[in-house]
Design a protein around this motif. Structure first.
Motif, short mmCIF file in Angstrom:
data_model
loop_
_atom_site.label_atom_id
_atom_site.label_comp_id
_atom_site.label_asym_id
_atom_site.label_seq_id
_atom_site.Cartn_x
_atom_site.Cartn_y
_atom_site.Cartn_z
N ARG A 1 0.83 -1.21 0.00
CA ARG A 1 0.00 0.00 0.00
C ARG A 1 0.86 1.26 0.00
O ARG A 1 0.65 2.21 0.76
CB ARG A 1 -0.95 -0.01 1.20
N SER A 2 1.89 1.21 -0.83
CA SER A 2 2.77 2.36 -0.95
C SER A 2 3.15 2.55 -2.41
O SER A 2 2.85 1.70 -3.26
CB SER A 2 4.02 2.18 -0.08
N LEU A 3 3.79 3.68 -2.70
CA LEU A 3 4.12 4.06 -4.07
C LEU A 3 5.59 4.44 -4.15
O LEU A 3 6.19 4.84 -3.16
CB LEU A 3 3.25 5.27 -4.48
N LEU A 4 6.14 4.36 -5.34
CA LEU A 4 7.54 4.70 -5.54
C LEU A 4 7.69 5.52 -6.81
O LEU A 4 6.94 5.32 -7.78
CB LEU A 4 8.38 3.43 -5.69
N ILE A 5 8.67 6.40 -6.78
CA ILE A 5 9.11 7.06 -8.01
C ILE A 5 10.57 6.70 -8.19
O ILE A 5 11.37 6.84 -7.26
CB ILE A 5 8.91 8.59 -7.93
N ALA A 6 10.90 6.18 -9.37
CA ALA A 6 12.28 5.75 -9.64
C ALA A 6 12.95 6.73 -10.60
O ALA A 6 12.30 7.62 -11.17
CB ALA A 6 12.28 4.34 -10.23
N GLY A 7 14.25 6.55 -10.77
CA GLY A 7 15.00 7.44 -11.65
C GLY A 7 15.14 8.83 -11.06
O GLY A 7 15.18 9.83 -11.77
N VAL A 8 15.22 8.89 -9.73
CA VAL A 8 15.20 10.18 -9.03
C VAL A 8 16.61 10.62 -8.66
O VAL A 8 17.34 9.88 -8.00
CB VAL A 8 14.35 10.06 -7.75
N ALA A 9 16.99 11.82 -9.07
CA ALA A 9 18.26 12.39 -8.62
C ALA A 9 18.01 13.29 -7.40
O ALA A 9 18.74 13.24 -6.41
CB ALA A 9 18.91 13.17 -9.75
N ASP A 10 16.97 14.11 -7.47
CA ASP A 10 16.68 15.07 -6.40
C ASP A 10 15.57 14.51 -5.52
O ASP A 10 14.39 14.85 -5.68
CB ASP A 10 16.26 16.41 -7.03
N ARG A 11 15.95 13.66 -4.55
CA ARG A 11 14.94 13.01 -3.72
C ARG A 11 14.26 14.02 -2.79
O ARG A 11 13.11 13.85 -2.40
CB ARG A 11 15.57 11.85 -2.97
N ALA A 12 14.99 15.06 -2.41
CA ALA A 12 14.40 16.08 -1.53
C ALA A 12 13.24 16.78 -2.22
O ALA A 12 12.25 17.17 -1.58
CB ALA A 12 15.46 17.09 -1.12
N ALA A 13 13.33 16.93 -3.53
CA ALA A 13 12.25 17.60 -4.27
C ALA A 13 10.98 16.75 -4.24
O ALA A 13 9.87 17.28 -4.16
CB ALA A 13 12.68 17.85 -5.72
N ILE A 14 11.15 15.44 -4.28
CA ILE A 14 9.97 14.56 -4.18
C ILE A 14 9.36 14.71 -2.79
O ILE A 14 8.15 14.90 -2.65
CB ILE A 14 10.37 13.08 -4.40
N ALA A 15 10.20 14.61 -1.76
CA ALA A 15 9.69 14.71 -0.39
C ALA A 15 8.95 16.03 -0.17
O ALA A 15 7.89 16.06 0.45
CB ALA A 15 10.85 14.58 0.60
N ALA A 16 9.50 17.10 -0.72
CA ALA A 16 8.88 18.42 -0.51
C ALA A 16 7.54 18.54 -1.23
O ALA A 16 6.69 19.32 -0.82
CB ALA A 16 9.83 19.50 -1.00
N GLY A 17 7.36 17.77 -2.29
CA GLY A 17 6.13 17.90 -3.08
C GLY A 17 4.99 17.01 -2.63
O GLY A 17 3.88 17.10 -3.16
N LEU A 18 5.23 16.13 -1.65
CA LEU A 18 4.19 15.18 -1.23
C LEU A 18 3.15 15.82 -0.34
O LEU A 18 3.44 16.79 0.37
CB LEU A 18 4.83 14.03 -0.45
N PRO A 19 1.93 15.25 -0.33
CA PRO A 19 0.94 15.72 0.65
C PRO A 19 1.52 15.60 2.06
O PRO A 19 2.25 14.65 2.37
CB PRO A 19 -0.23 14.74 0.45
N GLY A 20 1.21 16.56 2.91
CA GLY A 20 1.87 16.68 4.21
C GLY A 20 1.69 15.49 5.13
O GLY A 20 2.54 15.24 5.99
N ASP A 21 0.59 14.75 4.99
CA ASP A 21 0.36 13.66 5.94
C ASP A 21 0.81 12.30 5.40
O ASP A 21 0.53 11.28 6.01
CB ASP A 21 -1.13 13.61 6.33
#
Ligand code: SF4
Length: 376
Positions: free
Chosen positions: A254-274
């Motif tokens: 029950r989780s999701l992934l994005i692969a091919g990521v260089a800037d992982r902080a940008a993904i974290a910053a863009g996620l819904p807060g909860d």
């Protein structure tokens, strides 16, 4: 399209539920493209659920929406057009890229051409690093390919040809699930009859592992209870186009992934807060079905009550806490450390068991149940 009552919905076999109907989308190769995600988000009238086999469920559909939504999802490349073939496409693949050597295509082709398989028959394709869920047949890719059967206890090197023979033999046996065939004939005999050479299993695979937070070249995240709003899926589509490989990968946890990521902080910053990005987050140790708010069989507001417990600072004991709307236990059919089962607005408690097991206590309010859970 008419809805069916049952427990194996698909795109063409919607299931009636307490909040309308639900359709299940089985992503090919455990992933959807950004454009497919946007299409799903645009078509979903309410919450989208992740299942523990890596599927997506669109909830809250009205009967007149079923056929047009199914056709739109089919046009988006999210299903096979033949309903009988689509119903057999119960293949759980690893979410992160693997060198699959043609296995996904071979297994899909085999399922497409099979006949005589029960609706719930399924195959897992996994790797030692990405163990998948229990299935009738599991093929694990590593140094070669290994085959295991449900409840089998043995393992055998396998090729696409021998797994096809295994499936053909199983379909002819008349059994619905592999565990029943294993109980009658034994896994060794079943594998040998398909041309494999089984031996005792020295390292049976563990349960699926959540892959959360920053990973090598990827980022994993989980919505609470595996439920995401359509707009969240659209957000992920944007994130993977900007920072990933253009795909959203769906894990059987029950989780999701994005692969091919260089800037992982940008993904974290863009996620819904909860959203949850660490496995030790208390929200990952509580599972709950929709309960009374989404299922006609629900007898308690399970997700709402689980959220209340966590918001009040309740921390589950080691292992899982499962809040189940009724004794069926859909959200977690296996045993959990503690299970609260809805009973006419109150809860029964089971420890180290499944939702259908005999309870230790019954008739508790949520507060009483929380106090009882704290006893250990
Ligand atoms: S456990 Fe019961 S209430 Fe929950 S989804 Fe399953 S049938 Fe519905």
């Amino acid at each position: 399209m008419s809805a069916v009552k049952g427990w194996c919905p698909s795109l063409f076999a919607p299931m009636a539920s307490g909040d309308g109907h639900l359709l299940r989308v089985r992503p090919f190769s455990a992933r959807i493209s950004a454009s497919q995600a946007r299409r799903i988000a645009a078509l979903a009238p309410a919450a989208i659920e992740l299942t523990n086999r890596g599927n997506l469920q669109l909830r809250g559909l009205a009967e007149p929406q079923l056929e047009p939504v199914a056709q739109a999802l089919l046009a988006a490349g999210l299903a096979w057009p033949d309903p009988a073939e689509e119903a057999r496409r119960n293949l759980c693949a690893p979410p992160l890229p693997v060198e699959d050597r043609g296995w996904i295509a071979a297994l899909e082709a085999m399922l497409r051409g099979a006949s005589g398989l029960a609706a719930k028959f399924g195959i897992t394709l996994d790797t030692p690093e990405q163990p998948g869920p229990e299935s009738d047949i599991r093929v694990t890719l590593g140094d070669g390919a290994l085959c295991r059967l449900a409840s089998g206890g043995v393992v055998a090197p396998v090729t696409p040809a021998t797994v096809a023979a295994l499936v053909q033999n199983f379909a002819a046996s008349g059994h619905k699930r592999m565990r029943d065939a294993v109980a009658e004939h034994g896994a060794t005999a079943l594998l040998a009859a398909a041309g494999m050479v089984p031996h005792p299993d020295p390292a049976p695979p563990g349960p699926p592992r959540a892959l959360l937070g920053p990973l090598h070249n990827a980022f994993g995240m989980a919505p609470r209870f595996g439920v995401l709003a359509p707009r969240d899926l659209a957000t992920l589509a944007e994130l993977t186009e900007k920072h990933g490989d253009g795909w959203i990968r769906i894990a059987p946890t029950r989780s999701l992934l994005i692969a091919g990521v260089a800037d992982r902080a940008a993904i974290a910053a863009g996620l819904p807060g909860d959203w949850v990005t660490t496995e030790d987050n208390p929200w990952r140790r509580v599972v709950a079905c929709p309960g009374v708010h989404g299922c006609a069989s629900g007898q308690a507001p399970t997700r709402q009550d689980a959220a209340i417990l966590l918001a009040q600072g309740y921390r589950p004991p080691p292992g899982l806490l499962h809040l189940s709307g009724c004794a069926k236990g859909c959200a977690h059919p296996a045993a959990a450390a503690a299970v609260l089962v809805g009973q006419a607005g109150r809860y029964a408690l089971i420890r180290q068991g499944r939702a259908g097991d005999p309870p230790l206590r019954q008739g508790m309010t949520l507060a009483e149940a929380a106090a009882e859970l704290d006893q250990r």
